[in-house]
Write a protein that holds these residues in place. Structure first.
Motif, mmCIF file in Angstrom:
data_model
loop_
_atom_site.group_PDB
_atom_site.id
_atom_site.type_symbol
_atom_site.label_atom_id
_atom_site.label_comp_id
_atom_site.label_asym_id
_atom_site.label_seq_id
_atom_site.Cartn_x
_atom_site.Cartn_y
_atom_site.Cartn_z
ATOM 1 N N ARG A 278 -6.680 -9.769 14.609
ATOM 2 C CA ARG A 278 -7.844 -10.363 15.256
ATOM 3 C C ARG A 278 -8.859 -10.913 14.264
ATOM 4 O O ARG A 278 -9.412 -12.000 14.469
ATOM 5 N N TYR A 279 -9.129 -10.183 13.192
ATOM 6 C CA TYR A 279 -10.282 -10.528 12.359
ATOM 7 C C TYR A 279 -9.971 -10.670 10.870
ATOM 8 O O TYR A 279 -10.888 -10.852 10.079
ATOM 9 N N ILE A 280 -8.713 -10.576 10.470
ATOM 10 C CA ILE A 280 -8.419 -10.633 9.045
ATOM 11 C C ILE A 280 -8.898 -11.955 8.445
ATOM 12 O O ILE A 280 -8.758 -13.025 9.057
ATOM 13 N N ASP A 281 -9.494 -11.877 7.291
ATOM 14 C CA ASP A 281 -10.014 -13.056 6.615
ATOM 15 C C ASP A 281 -8.865 -13.975 6.202
ATOM 16 O O ASP A 281 -7.789 -13.517 5.833
ATOM 17 N N ASP A 282 -9.106 -15.279 6.273
ATOM 18 C CA ASP A 282 -8.063 -16.243 5.920
ATOM 19 C C ASP A 282 -7.537 -16.017 4.500
ATOM 20 O O ASP A 282 -6.344 -16.180 4.230
ATOM 21 N N LEU A 283 -8.434 -15.668 3.582
ATOM 22 C CA LEU A 283 -8.019 -15.477 2.189
ATOM 23 C C LEU A 283 -7.214 -14.203 1.991
ATOM 24 O O LEU A 283 -6.516 -14.051 0.991
ATOM 25 N N ASP A 284 -7.311 -13.275 2.945
ATOM 26 C CA ASP A 284 -6.568 -12.021 2.845
ATOM 27 C C ASP A 284 -5.286 -12.038 3.673
ATOM 28 O O ASP A 284 -4.462 -11.136 3.543
ATOM 29 N N PHE A 285 -5.127 -13.032 4.505
ATOM 30 C CA PHE A 285 -3.965 -13.056 5.388
ATOM 31 C C PHE A 285 -2.675 -13.284 4.610
ATOM 32 O O PHE A 285 -2.537 -14.256 3.880
ATOM 33 N N ASN A 286 -1.752 -12.364 4.773
ATOM 34 C CA ASN A 286 -0.450 -12.441 4.119
ATOM 35 C C ASN A 286 0.620 -12.164 5.170
ATOM 36 O O ASN A 286 0.850 -11.014 5.533
ATOM 37 N N PRO A 287 1.271 -13.208 5.684
ATOM 38 C CA PRO A 287 2.245 -12.992 6.754
ATOM 39 C C PRO A 287 3.379 -12.058 6.362
ATOM 40 O O PRO A 287 3.897 -11.319 7.199
ATOM 41 N N GLU A 288 3.733 -12.059 5.084
ATOM 42 C CA GLU A 288 4.832 -11.199 4.645
ATOM 43 C C GLU A 288 4.468 -9.718 4.776
ATOM 44 O O GLU A 288 5.336 -8.880 5.048
ATOM 45 N N SER A 289 3.192 -9.405 4.586
ATOM 46 C CA SER A 289 2.752 -8.018 4.739
ATOM 47 C C SER A 289 2.908 -7.567 6.191
ATOM 48 O O SER A 289 3.367 -6.454 6.464
ATOM 49 N N PHE A 290 2.539 -8.430 7.129
ATOM 50 C CA PHE A 290 2.693 -8.100 8.549
ATOM 51 C C PHE A 290 4.173 -8.008 8.928
ATOM 52 O O PHE A 290 4.571 -7.130 9.684
ATOM 53 N N LYS A 291 4.973 -8.906 8.396
ATOM 54 C CA LYS A 291 6.406 -8.878 8.691
ATOM 55 C C LYS A 291 7.038 -7.593 8.179
ATOM 56 O O LYS A 291 7.925 -7.016 8.834
ATOM 57 N N LYS A 292 6.576 -7.142 7.024
ATOM 58 C CA LYS A 292 7.110 -5.903 6.454
ATOM 59 C C LYS A 292 6.768 -4.709 7.345
ATOM 60 O O LYS A 292 7.624 -3.854 7.617
ATOM 61 N N LYS A 293 5.521 -4.643 7.802
ATOM 62 C CA LYS A 293 5.113 -3.544 8.678
ATOM 63 C C LYS A 293 5.905 -3.564 9.978
ATOM 64 O O LYS A 293 6.308 -2.525 10.503
ATOM 65 N N TYR A 294 6.146 -4.758 10.480
ATOM 66 C CA TYR A 294 6.922 -4.882 11.706
ATOM 67 C C TYR A 294 8.365 -4.422 11.486
ATOM 68 O O TYR A 294 8.940 -3.695 12.308
ATOM 69 N N SER A 295 8.956 -4.818 10.374
ATOM 70 C CA SER A 295 10.355 -4.475 10.091
ATOM 71 C C SER A 295 10.560 -2.977 9.878
ATOM 72 O O SER A 295 11.664 -2.463 10.044
#
Length: 301
Positions: free
Chosen positions: A46-63
């Protein structure tokens, strides 16, 4: 890998009921309850800063989730449609981030008649500690801690954007009024979209929570001037305990005794007419493109 379905809201469309009584109990779905510790990372969407957004980090947590890979995954967070008390400023950003993390996801959206929605949102604002009257609330500008925009409820813009990036066939959209009138049919259509059997649980828990009467909203709003909350950080009295107690008294004791049959709205007739003209073009477009039968539910057309 499991198919991913993301329910993004809107708020005030029975999302809490779905999250508490339906989604967790469907046996053919992996429901990722964001209230559970292992799924709280989803709230960062919802609120993660654009400069901190790392899609791979989210994908890893999901996996790393321990789920049945044969069942579809369902994520339901109503604020993924944008922060309603910050003018929906992050709605496009969230959509783009979801596309990067879950490129093949399917999206679930429920909309609501804007007149009833605005009435409900203002009451929610007061319930959370807001102390502005309705006129000031409607005009709250950014960058104040709380701001509101009528533009946020021109639903066609967000629906079209999700349709553009995920594909229109990947977007399920229905009205809250349809759900309220016939929850069984709504759920049947939703689970057909997800590709699972109909919900076989008990729907007796479905109810529309009683909202505060306009008189009680005024009383609570007055009290909010003195009670500290995220909506009013400048107040001097702690509101953590007093505010919920007072609100509960108004909702469960005062209103049922004095306003048991009242259905009066906060919004006056003059402003309702303005809203009808404001949302007419958007709703006409929405109705034709997504076949929602909005006229049946008295949407501004």
């Amino acid at each position: 890998m499991s198919k991913v379905f993301i329910h993004i809201g809107y708020p005030k469309t029975a999302t809490t009921w779905l999250q508490r009584f339906i989604f967790p109990f469907h046996k053919e779905i992996n429901y990722l309850d964001h209230y559970k510790n292992e799924n709280k990372w989803l709230l960062d969407l919802r609120y993660i800063d654009d400069l901190d957004f790392n899609p791979e980090s989210f994908k890893k947590k999901y996996s790393e989730l321990n789920i049945d890979k044969e069942k579809p995954v369902l994520i339901s967070i109503e604020s993924l449609s944008g922060d309603v008390f910050k003018r929906g400023f992050n709605s496009k950003r969230i959509a783009d981030n979801l596309k990067e993390i879950f490129p093949d996801a399917k999206i679930i959206i429920t909309v609501r008649n804007q007149i009833a929605m605005i009435d409900s949102l203002y009451k929610q604002y007061v319930n959370q500690g807001g102390n502005c009257n309705f006129k000031k609330f409607i005009e709250l500008p950014a960058p104040k801690p709380v701001s509101f925009s009528l533009n946020y409820l021109k639903y066609h813009k967000l629906l079209d954007y999700y349709s553009d990036i995920f594909g229109q066939d990947s977007v399920f959209v229905k009205t809250y009024e349809h759900l309220k009138k016939n929850p069984e049919k709504y759920l049947s259509e939703l689970f057909l979209f997800i590709g699972v059997k109909d919900f076989d649980g008990d729907l007796k828990n479905f109810k529309v929570n009683r909202s505060l009467s306009p008189f009680s909203v005024g009383l609570l709003r007055f009290a909010n001037q003195f009670l500290k909350s995220p909506m009013n950080t400048g107040a001097i009295m702690p509101g953590k305990f007093f505010h919920p107690m007072f609100r509960s008294f108004l909702q469960n004791t005062f209103d049922p005794f004095f306003f048991a049959k009242s259905k009066k709205k906060i919004i006056d007739k003059k402003f309702i007419e303005y809203l009808k003209s404001y949302y007419q073009e958007s709703n006409n477009y929405l109705d034709k493109k997504y076949d929602l039968e909005l006229g049946k539910y008295d949407y501004p057309l």
